[in-house]
Design an enzyme around this catalytic site. Structure first.
Site, mmCIF file in Angstrom:
data_model
loop_
_atom_site.group_PDB
_atom_site.id
_atom_site.type_symbol
_atom_site.label_atom_id
_atom_site.label_comp_id
_atom_site.label_asym_id
_atom_site.label_seq_id
_atom_site.Cartn_x
_atom_site.Cartn_y
_atom_site.Cartn_z
ATOM 1 N N ASP A 294 0.825 -1.198 0.000
ATOM 2 C CA ASP A 294 0.000 0.000 0.000
ATOM 3 C C ASP A 294 0.870 1.264 0.000
ATOM 4 O O ASP A 294 1.999 1.246 0.473
ATOM 5 C CB ASP A 294 -0.846 -0.043 1.288
ATOM 6 C CG ASP A 294 -1.885 1.054 1.356
ATOM 7 O OD1 ASP A 294 -2.716 1.114 0.449
ATOM 8 O OD2 ASP A 294 -1.867 1.831 2.338
ATOM 9 N N GLU B 197 1.807 0.201 -4.792
ATOM 10 C CA GLU B 197 0.771 1.144 -5.203
ATOM 11 C C GLU B 197 1.356 2.553 -5.239
ATOM 12 O O GLU B 197 1.622 3.149 -4.205
ATOM 13 C CB GLU B 197 -0.400 1.117 -4.217
ATOM 14 C CG GLU B 197 -1.484 2.123 -4.567
ATOM 15 C CD GLU B 197 -2.322 2.591 -3.375
ATOM 16 O OE1 GLU B 197 -3.487 2.936 -3.591
ATOM 17 O OE2 GLU B 197 -1.808 2.634 -2.235
#
Ligand code: CA
Length: 614
Positions: A334, A363
């Site tokens: 993330d 990400e």
């Protein structure tokens, strides 16, 4: 619990704890809770948390293991132990004792070194042969209503509230593995499942309050591991969603931080500016970079300071623990640019050192390929920054696919893919039409089914590793509503009594059933389509609203033809002679029609064709 029984229980508990359990009373936690013998990295650092534990002196006696250093920090309730394992150290249990000033054993802990599973270091990560199914566990299948609300955790189940916990769980995913495998998916990426003991909006899982514990509302660590094992047996790789940038404000250590610099921006609240470009910007102000990296993601997500060596080691070991424990085939990291960037290089290096064939996708939510490519392993950056990250989410292609389908021209996609020269390894990007943080793809293309099919055909056949969000197969949508709670709606059939059941097909419209079969057909074919697993991409400037490209390796070739026009297009095949052999024949795997590929070819309006050449 009724008042009467609870007071009895309390009495029993207090009696239990009034009796001193010799040797155990000082230790609340040891993390990692256990480790493995035979890891490549011979070092291990234990975090010991217990009341005034720093007053005690730890000793170990275990063949092949030495205690190199004991680190005390500001809080007296922590000790960090640096251990070194010799190469031949056997699995077993090491008794760690903690001596008081009189050299008496005041506490002890049995620390397990487990045997590694065969082939653990050589595990294969997800790759181009895979298609990922992304699941938001709270919203997928509720197999165990008994765990929807759990005593002792702050937020209780409330299915009527779109931002509440709806009760989906790990067992629900396990029960659905046949459905997922039957659709043709070969990997699942499951949104975070670690404990999120937060007051509200805890269902999404991005506010970790215990890095070593699955949230009981999703299940247990054992169930998580069982899910991964069972998935593997069915040919489905397991990818864990991880966050090292922040934790949740309800994290257990927030009450008793080890050091003053355990977190960033602990004085006056500073929120990150979310300006990801400050990292690369040669004109950027230092203060903006600092606010971006050290500010909190939101006020309930404290920012972890990876420049603190103890924190850095804690996070890296945690990731390796989960890979080894849950037998992972990949990690989705993330908010990749938000933590300290040098730490992220060290983190990736450490993971890839233990598991050279593993895969990690980061990400970097940015539509600019210059920025996304900055983070890929092998990129020569002008400021000298070196990344070790193999894969990134391809937000630039995602954004431009949606744009292309809405403006009615393939040019945005064609031109974005032309930027692949920026990436050291464009084949290792994860391509996707949508994810859990944005409008569902069907909504993004105005619920136009023909556009939906064109887009999916493109994502599943272009370069990269495709990822599809759960429910896309049945056209789940969120028209006019960008609300995350609606985007992440409950999967129909996942709850007892659901009127529509996507698993059995009951209540699905004809078009929903057709969409599922459309996806399934391409996915099943893709499993053996070698040209998509290791082949190159050759594409042509879109003409007549039609985008034509080839995927090819030495032995296999696939021709993809995507007509976005409202009229049939007639293609002069001579134009493709660079890729198309003379007198080629092939079959469109979608319609089943065989083609002789010479002269001209008529492509129906708004139609994708995926022609597997003979
Ligand atoms: Ca449940």
């Amino acid at each position: 619990m009724k008042p009467f029984t609870s007071s009895i229980a309390l009495l029993c508990l207090s009696l239990l704890f009034a009796i001193p359990i010799f040797g155990q009373e000082k230790i609340n936690r040891v993390e990692p809770p256990f480790w493995w013998a035979g890891m490549k990295n011979s070092k291990l650092q234990l975090l010991i948390h217990g009341d005034n534990i720093a007053q005690l002196t730890p000793k170990i006696q275990y063949k092949g293991l030495s205690l190199e250093r004991v680190i005390k920090v500001k809080s007296p309730n922590y000790l960090f132990l640096d251990l070194k394992m010799e190469a031949g150290m056997s699995p077993g249990t090491c008794n760690i004792v903690f001596l008081n000033a009189s050299q008496e054993v005041a506490a002890s802990y049995n620390y397990d070194f487990k045997a590694r599973e065969k082939g653990s270091a050589e595990r294969e990560g997800f790759n181009n042969s895979d298609v990922l199914y992304l699941i938001t566990p709270d919203r997928f299948v509720n197999a165990d209503p008994a765990n929807d609300s759990m005593e002792g955790l702050k937020e209780q189940s409330n299915r009527a509230f779109k931002g509440g916990r709806h009760g989906g769980d790990i067992k629900g995913i396990e029960q659905s593995l046949d459905y997922i495998a039957d659709l043709g998916f070969t990997a699942i990426w499951v949104n975070p499942v670690l404990e999120n003991d937060q007051e509200e909006y805890s269902y999404h899982g991005y506010s970790t309050t215990d890095f070593y514990k699955v949230d009981p509302r999703f299940g247990s660590n054992e169930e998580y591991r069982a899910l991964s094992k069972k998935a593997k047996e069915k040919g489905v790789k397991f990818i864990m969603d991880m966050i090292v940038n922040h934790c949740g404000s309800g994290h257990w250590w927030m009450e008793d931080l080890p050091t003053d610099d355990w977190l960033n921006s602990t004085g006056e609240y500073v929120q990150t500016n979310h300006k990801k470009s400050v990292i690369q910007d040669p004109h950027g102000a230092e203060i903006d970079r600092k606010i971006f990296v050290d500010g909190w993601f939101v006020s309930t997500m404290p920012d972890l300071n990876q420049r603190n060596d103890l924190m850095a080691t804690y996070l890296t070991q945690n990731s390796i623990w989960w890979i080894e424990y849950a037998d992972l085939a990949g990690i989705r990291m993330d908010t990749y640019p938000y933590p300290d960037m040098n730490y992220m290089t060290e983190w990736t290096k450490a993971v890839m050192h233990e598991y050279p064939d593993f895969n990690v996708v980061g990400e970097e939510w940015n539509g600019n390929p210059a920025i996304v490519s900055y983070w890929q392993r092998g990129k020569q950056n002008s400021n000298g920054y070196t990344s070790e990250l193999k894969s990134l989410m391809d937000f630039p292609v995602q954004e431009n696919l949606v744009k292309a389908l809405n403006v009615g021209s393939w040019n945005p996609v064609y031109e974005m893919l032309a930027n692949d020269f920026l990436y050291p390894d464009p084949d290792n990007l994860v391509v996707f039409p949508d994810n859990h943080d944005m409008n569902r793809f069907y909504a993004a293309v105005g619920e136009d089914y023909a556009k939906f099919k064109l887009g999916l055909a493109m994502i599943l056949t272009t370069r990269g590793i495709p990822q599809i969000y759960y429910g896309t197969e049945i056209l789940m949508s969120n028209p006019g509503k960008g609300d995350h709670g609606i985007i992440r709606s409950d999967f129909p059939g996942g709850w007892a009594g659901d009127a529509v059941n996507a698993f059995t097909g009951a209540g699905l419209s004809t078009q929903q059933k057709e969409a599922k079969e459309f996806l399934r057909k391409i996915l099943l074919w893709r499993k053996d389509a070698k040209a998509l697993h290791d082949g190159k991409l050759l594409h042509y400037v879109p003409e007549h609203n039609t985008y034509v490209y080839f995927r090819y390796n030495d032995t296999d070739k696939v021709m993809v033809v995507l007509n976005m026009g409202n009229e049939a297009a007639t293609l002069n095949l001579d134009r493709f002679s660079e890729a198309l052999p003379a007198q080629a024949t092939g079959k469109d795997i979608i319609s089943g029609t065989a083609y002789k590929l010479a002269g001209t070819m008529m492509v129906p309006a708004m139609t994708p064709m995926v022609i597997d050449l003979d």
